[in-house]
Write a protein that holds these residues in place. Structure first.
Motif, mmCIF file in Angstrom:
data_model
loop_
_atom_site.group_PDB
_atom_site.id
_atom_site.type_symbol
_atom_site.label_atom_id
_atom_site.label_comp_id
_atom_site.label_asym_id
_atom_site.label_seq_id
_atom_site.Cartn_x
_atom_site.Cartn_y
_atom_site.Cartn_z
ATOM 1 N N CYS A 94 -36.497 13.959 -39.344
ATOM 2 C CA CYS A 94 -37.477 15.027 -39.101
ATOM 3 C C CYS A 94 -38.517 15.051 -40.219
ATOM 4 C CB CYS A 94 -36.777 16.374 -38.996
ATOM 5 S SG CYS A 94 -35.782 16.577 -37.497
ATOM 6 N N SER A 139 -34.748 16.204 -33.413
ATOM 7 C CA SER A 139 -35.503 17.407 -33.748
ATOM 8 C C SER A 139 -34.723 18.208 -34.781
ATOM 9 C CB SER A 139 -35.719 18.261 -32.495
ATOM 10 O OG SER A 139 -34.466 18.760 -32.031
ATOM 11 N N PRO A 140 -35.357 19.201 -35.418
ATOM 12 C CA PRO A 140 -34.608 20.052 -36.346
ATOM 13 C C PRO A 140 -33.385 20.695 -35.696
ATOM 14 C CG PRO A 140 -36.956 20.397 -36.641
ATOM 15 C CD PRO A 140 -36.802 19.503 -35.441
#
Length: 264
Positions: free
Chosen positions: A105, A22-23
């Motif tokens: 991402c 994820s970011p």
């Protein structure tokens, strides 16, 4: 790079790919890189080959347990228990995973190909402008000012991931901006299961020519190929292609140079 080192990097690649990226994970990995870069003593402690693996792993748990996400902790833990030739090698391995997480991402968002193209075009812009290249590479200037320059050029004109990675590349300590971006592009191509091909031509290729060349190279290399096309009138005509360690010289300038060498 030794085969052992490549194996270790490959293991970390596979481990990151098995996580829920994820970011936040990308942000945390970059934060760890910055932290370790700023604290050489900690970096040395985490790569101390005289200490047991468990000791280094325990130090990670003490310092970061509960403070970073599980995927980030998993990658950091795996990196620290490896034996690296230097503390900077650990730093580079984590930076690689931070870049890969960021690109992953973008891939999830469906913008990876756009980011790859924008990074390539911006690196060519920098390389082709001596003043801009000097401004970006001037390590005597504050890093924040150099990153602000990149932001001024890309903000609103490129994907936010492109902007972010370009600013990270400006801060690379051991490699030039161009070489750093080239590394990013190689990682981006690998995420798309492609090989990067650097193509130099005398004049812009048509869409049909680009497609034919990509198909020919893909057939020869046994996997899909992403083209990075550079127009250089000095090659006179033909095409020069570099794919990893493979080099194909088909330019008029190249043939003339080969003939000159044979006659000298």
């Amino acid at each position: 790079m030794s085969s052992t080192h490549e194996t270790r990097l490959g293991e970390l690649d596979s481990l990151l790919d098995s996580q829920q990226v994820s970011p936040r994970v990308a942000e945390e990995l970059f934060a760890l890189v910055d932290l370790l870069e700023a604290q050489p003593a900690l970096r040395r402690a985490l790569t101390d080959t005289g200490a047991e693996q468990q000791t280094r792993a325990h130090l990670v748990d003490q310092l970061f347990g509960g403070r970073i996400s599980e995927p980030t902790h998993t990658v950091l833990h795996a990196a620290v228990v490896q034996r690296w030739p230097s503390s900077s090698a650990l730093l580079a391995s984590l930076d690689r995973q931070a870049v890969r997480a960021t690109l992953s991402c973008a891939q999830q968002d469906g913008t990876l190909e756009q980011v790859e193209d924008e990074l390539f075009r911006f690196s060519r812009l920098v390389e082709g402008d001596r003043n801009l290249q000097a401004a970006v590479s001037d390590r005597s200037a504050p890093l924040q000012l150099r990153r602000q320059l990149v932001d001024d050029l890309l903000a609103g004109r490129a994907d936010s991931v492109t902007n972010f990675l370009a600013k990270r590349a400006v801060g690379a300590r051991n490699r030039s901006f161009g070489v750093t971006v080239e590394g990013y592009l190689t990682l981006a191509a690998a995420l798309r299961s492609r090989t990067l091909a650097h193509v130099v031509v005398a004049r812009p290729m048509t869409a049909e020519q680009t497609t034919r060349l990509a198909e020919a190279l893909s057939g020869q290399m046994g996997r899909q190929v992403s083209l990075q096309v550079v127009v250089d009138p000095n090659v006179i005509g033909g095409v020069r292609v570099t794919v990893g360690d493979h080099y194909f010289e088909g330019t008029v300038a190249g043939r003339l140079e080969n003939a000159r060498r044979q006659l000298s």
